[in-house]
Write a protein that holds these residues in place. Sequence first.
Motif, PDB file in Angstrom:
ATOM      1  N   ALA A   1       0.840  -1.206   0.000  1.00  0.00           N
ATOM      2  CA  ALA A   1       0.000   0.000   0.000  1.00  0.00           C
ATOM      3  C   ALA A   1       0.872   1.252   0.000  1.00  0.00           C
ATOM      4  O   ALA A   1       0.604   2.211  -0.739  1.00  0.00           O
ATOM      5  N   GLU A   2       1.923   1.252   0.807  1.00  0.00           N
ATOM      6  CA  GLU A   2       2.842   2.397   0.831  1.00  0.00           C
ATOM      7  C   GLU A   2       3.487   2.606  -0.537  1.00  0.00           C
ATOM      8  O   GLU A   2       3.597   3.736  -1.018  1.00  0.00           O
ATOM      9  N   ASP A   3       3.911   1.508  -1.168  1.00  0.00           N
ATOM     10  CA  ASP A   3       4.542   1.607  -2.492  1.00  0.00           C
ATOM     11  C   ASP A   3       3.571   2.166  -3.532  1.00  0.00           C
ATOM     12  O   ASP A   3       3.948   2.981  -4.373  1.00  0.00           O
ATOM     13  N   ILE A   4       2.330   1.727  -3.461  1.00  0.00           N
ATOM     14  CA  ILE A   4       1.323   2.181  -4.421  1.00  0.00           C
ATOM     15  C   ILE A   4       1.085   3.688  -4.274  1.00  0.00           C
ATOM     16  O   ILE A   4       1.046   4.425  -5.262  1.00  0.00           O
ATOM     17  N   VAL A   5       0.937   4.143  -3.033  1.00  0.00           N
ATOM     18  CA  VAL A   5       0.695   5.574  -2.810  1.00  0.00           C
ATOM     19  C   VAL A   5       1.916   6.390  -3.230  1.00  0.00           C
ATOM     20  O   VAL A   5       1.782   7.449  -3.855  1.00  0.00           O
ATOM     21  N   GLN A   6       3.094   5.884  -2.915  1.00  0.00           N
ATOM     22  CA  GLN A   6       4.312   6.580  -3.324  1.00  0.00           C
ATOM     23  C   GLN A   6       4.383   6.675  -4.851  1.00  0.00           C
ATOM     24  O   GLN A   6       4.696   7.740  -5.409  1.00  0.00           O
ATOM     25  N   GLU A   7       4.076   5.593  -5.522  1.00  0.00           N
ATOM     26  CA  GLU A   7       4.095   5.605  -6.988  1.00  0.00           C
ATOM     27  C   GLU A   7       3.076   6.607  -7.547  1.00  0.00           C
ATOM     28  O   GLU A   7       3.369   7.341  -8.490  1.00  0.00           O
ATOM     29  N   ALA A   8       1.890   6.654  -6.940  1.00  0.00           N
ATOM     30  CA  ALA A   8       0.853   7.593  -7.407  1.00  0.00           C
ATOM     31  C   ALA A   8       1.320   9.036  -7.257  1.00  0.00           C
ATOM     32  O   ALA A   8       1.172   9.848  -8.183  1.00  0.00           O
ATOM     33  N   PHE A   9       1.889   9.362  -6.099  1.00  0.00           N
ATOM     34  CA  PHE A   9       2.359  10.734  -5.896  1.00  0.00           C
ATOM     35  C   PHE A   9       3.550  11.058  -6.806  1.00  0.00           C
ATOM     36  O   PHE A   9       3.681  12.191  -7.280  1.00  0.00           O
ATOM     37  N   MET A  10       4.398  10.071  -7.053  1.00  0.00           N
ATOM     38  CA  MET A  10       5.527  10.315  -7.955  1.00  0.00           C
ATOM     39  C   MET A  10       5.031  10.563  -9.383  1.00  0.00           C
ATOM     40  O   MET A  10       5.579  11.406 -10.089  1.00  0.00           O
ATOM     41  N   LYS A  11       3.993   9.848  -9.797  1.00  0.00           N
ATOM     42  CA  LYS A  11       3.404  10.104 -11.119  1.00  0.00           C
ATOM     43  C   LYS A  11       2.872  11.532 -11.188  1.00  0.00           C
ATOM     44  O   LYS A  11       3.031  12.215 -12.197  1.00  0.00           O
ATOM     45  N   LEU A  12       2.237  11.958 -10.105  1.00  0.00           N
ATOM     46  CA  LEU A  12       1.722  13.331 -10.058  1.00  0.00           C
ATOM     47  C   LEU A  12       2.861  14.334 -10.158  1.00  0.00           C
ATOM     48  O   LEU A  12       2.758  15.325 -10.878  1.00  0.00           O
ATOM     49  N   TRP A  13       3.950  14.102  -9.443  1.00  0.00           N
ATOM     50  CA  TRP A  13       5.076  15.035  -9.471  1.00  0.00           C
ATOM     51  C   TRP A  13       5.710  15.088 -10.859  1.00  0.00           C
ATOM     52  O   TRP A  13       6.026  16.152 -11.372  1.00  0.00           O
ATOM     53  N   ARG A  14       5.883  13.914 -11.487  1.00  0.00           N
ATOM     54  CA  ARG A  14       6.515  13.868 -12.803  1.00  0.00           C
ATOM     55  C   ARG A  14       5.657  14.500 -13.898  1.00  0.00           C
ATOM     56  O   ARG A  14       6.189  15.083 -14.836  1.00  0.00           O
ATOM     57  N   ASP A  15       4.339  14.335 -13.769  1.00  0.00           N
ATOM     58  CA  ASP A  15       3.453  14.873 -14.809  1.00  0.00           C
ATOM     59  C   ASP A  15       2.195  15.464 -14.176  1.00  0.00           C
ATOM     60  O   ASP A  15       1.106  14.895 -14.281  1.00  0.00           O
ATOM     61  N   PRO A  16       2.330  16.623 -13.517  1.00  0.00           N
ATOM     62  CA  PRO A  16       1.191  17.208 -12.811  1.00  0.00           C
ATOM     63  C   PRO A  16       0.084  17.702 -13.731  1.00  0.00           C
ATOM     64  O   PRO A  16      -1.035  17.936 -13.283  1.00  0.00           O
ATOM     65  N   LYS A  17       0.375  17.805 -15.010  1.00  0.00           N
ATOM     66  CA  LYS A  17      -0.655  18.293 -15.940  1.00  0.00           C
ATOM     67  C   LYS A  17      -1.653  17.206 -16.315  1.00  0.00           C
ATOM     68  O   LYS A  17      -2.622  17.474 -17.016  1.00  0.00           O
ATOM     69  N   LYS A  18      -1.455  15.984 -15.821  1.00  0.00           N
ATOM     70  CA  LYS A  18      -2.452  14.930 -16.064  1.00  0.00           C
ATOM     71  C   LYS A  18      -3.772  15.275 -15.389  1.00  0.00           C
ATOM     72  O   LYS A  18      -4.819  14.849 -15.837  1.00  0.00           O
ATOM     73  N   TRP A  19      -3.677  15.992 -14.278  1.00  0.00           N
ATOM     74  CA  TRP A  19      -4.918  16.484 -13.654  1.00  0.00           C
ATOM     75  C   TRP A  19      -5.291  17.752 -14.388  1.00  0.00           C
ATOM     76  O   TRP A  19      -4.522  18.704 -14.480  1.00  0.00           O
ATOM     77  N   ASN A  20      -6.487  17.752 -14.932  1.00  0.00           N
ATOM     78  CA  ASN A  20      -6.939  18.874 -15.747  1.00  0.00           C
ATOM     79  C   ASN A  20      -8.036  19.636 -15.009  1.00  0.00           C
ATOM     80  O   ASN A  20      -9.144  19.124 -14.844  1.00  0.00           O
ATOM     81  N   PRO A  21      -7.749  20.877 -14.568  1.00  0.00           N
ATOM     82  CA  PRO A  21      -8.752  21.645 -13.827  1.00  0.00           C
ATOM     83  C   PRO A  21      -9.968  22.016 -14.668  1.00  0.00           C
ATOM     84  O   PRO A  21     -11.037  22.286 -14.135  1.00  0.00           O
ATOM     85  N   ASN A  22      -9.832  21.964 -15.974  1.00  0.00           N
ATOM     86  CA  ASN A  22     -10.948  22.326 -16.855  1.00  0.00           C
ATOM     87  C   ASN A  22     -12.021  21.239 -16.920  1.00  0.00           C
ATOM     88  O   ASN A  22     -13.104  21.471 -17.432  1.00  0.00           O
ATOM     89  N   LYS A  23     -11.724  20.052 -16.419  1.00  0.00           N
ATOM     90  CA  LYS A  23     -12.709  18.970 -16.434  1.00  0.00           C
ATOM     91  C   LYS A  23     -13.655  19.037 -15.247  1.00  0.00           C
ATOM     92  O   LYS A  23     -14.507  18.187 -15.078  1.00  0.00           O
ATOM     93  N   ALA A  24     -13.486  20.013 -14.395  1.00  0.00           N
ATOM     94  CA  ALA A  24     -14.348  20.233 -13.220  1.00  0.00           C
ATOM     95  C   ALA A  24     -14.377  19.028 -12.291  1.00  0.00           C
ATOM     96  O   ALA A  24     -15.392  18.721 -11.683  1.00  0.00           O
ATOM     97  N   THR A  25     -13.257  18.346 -12.183  1.00  0.00           N
ATOM     98  CA  THR A  25     -13.123  17.217 -11.269  1.00  0.00           C
ATOM     99  C   THR A  25     -12.227  17.635 -10.115  1.00  0.00           C
ATOM    100  O   THR A  25     -11.157  18.196 -10.335  1.00  0.00           O
ATOM    101  N   LYS A  26     -12.683  17.375  -8.909  1.00  0.00           N
ATOM    102  CA  LYS A  26     -11.845  17.673  -7.751  1.00  0.00           C
ATOM    103  C   LYS A  26     -10.586  16.818  -7.797  1.00  0.00           C
ATOM    104  O   LYS A  26     -10.609  15.691  -8.292  1.00  0.00           O
ATOM    105  N   PHE A  27      -9.513  17.358  -7.252  1.00  0.00           N
ATOM    106  CA  PHE A  27      -8.260  16.606  -7.208  1.00  0.00           C
ATOM    107  C   PHE A  27      -8.453  15.271  -6.510  1.00  0.00           C
ATOM    108  O   PHE A  27      -7.989  14.236  -6.991  1.00  0.00           O
ATOM    109  N   THR A  28      -9.129  15.278  -5.357  1.00  0.00           N
ATOM    110  CA  THR A  28      -9.270  14.042  -4.584  1.00  0.00           C
ATOM    111  C   THR A  28     -10.033  12.974  -5.353  1.00  0.00           C
ATOM    112  O   THR A  28      -9.697  11.796  -5.269  1.00  0.00           O
ATOM    113  N   THR A  29     -11.025  13.358  -6.124  1.00  0.00           N
ATOM    114  CA  THR A  29     -11.779  12.389  -6.929  1.00  0.00           C
ATOM    115  C   THR A  29     -10.881  11.792  -8.010  1.00  0.00           C
ATOM    116  O   THR A  29     -10.851  10.571  -8.216  1.00  0.00           O
ATOM    117  N   TRP A  30     -10.134  12.642  -8.676  1.00  0.00           N
ATOM    118  CA  TRP A  30      -9.228  12.185  -9.725  1.00  0.00           C
ATOM    119  C   TRP A  30      -8.122  11.299  -9.149  1.00  0.00           C
ATOM    120  O   TRP A  30      -7.833  10.229  -9.677  1.00  0.00           O
TER     121      TRP A  30
END
Length: 153
Positions: A50-79
């Motif tokens: 579980a720790e590895d999975i969360v770490q990998e998810a946050f690292m993906k976010l750091w490497r490519d933060p533009k994958k979360w698109n604010p124009n889609k009207a989705t909250k960060f936590t949902t995405w």
Amino acid sequence: MEGKLTQLSDEALLELIQQAHHPAFNVLVNRHLERFYALAYRTVSNKNHAEDIVQEAFMKLWRDPKKWNPNKATKFTTWFYRVVSNLAIDFNRKKQAYQIEEGFDIAAKEENLDRKLDRAKDQAMLESWIQDLPERQQQALNLCFYEDISIQD
């Protein structure tokens, strides 16, 4: 500076993270680490994985933060919930595929494989439901079914 960052919304932090702002990333991680760890743990039932999975998810976010698109009207936590869920589900699939017997002759045992996969899915679902029970009920089930202790005892 970090005190001011803690007042920002997730979306505002993500805008800073898209500019490689490390302190904003730290605030976002600290804000949501426990929530997403709990999600991953409920899915894989293993602290280290579980720790590895969360770490990998946050690292993906750091490497490519533009994958979360604010124009889609989705909250960060949902995405991000979906990102962590997908990683955990992928982990479980890989784990199940790895656990299939070595030298398994698929052509000769196709029906057997289907039954085994169905049982594995049912077992994984049952284990997931058990993990969602309060600790006392989990212990009672373990004692009854795995230790052969009667319900009265």
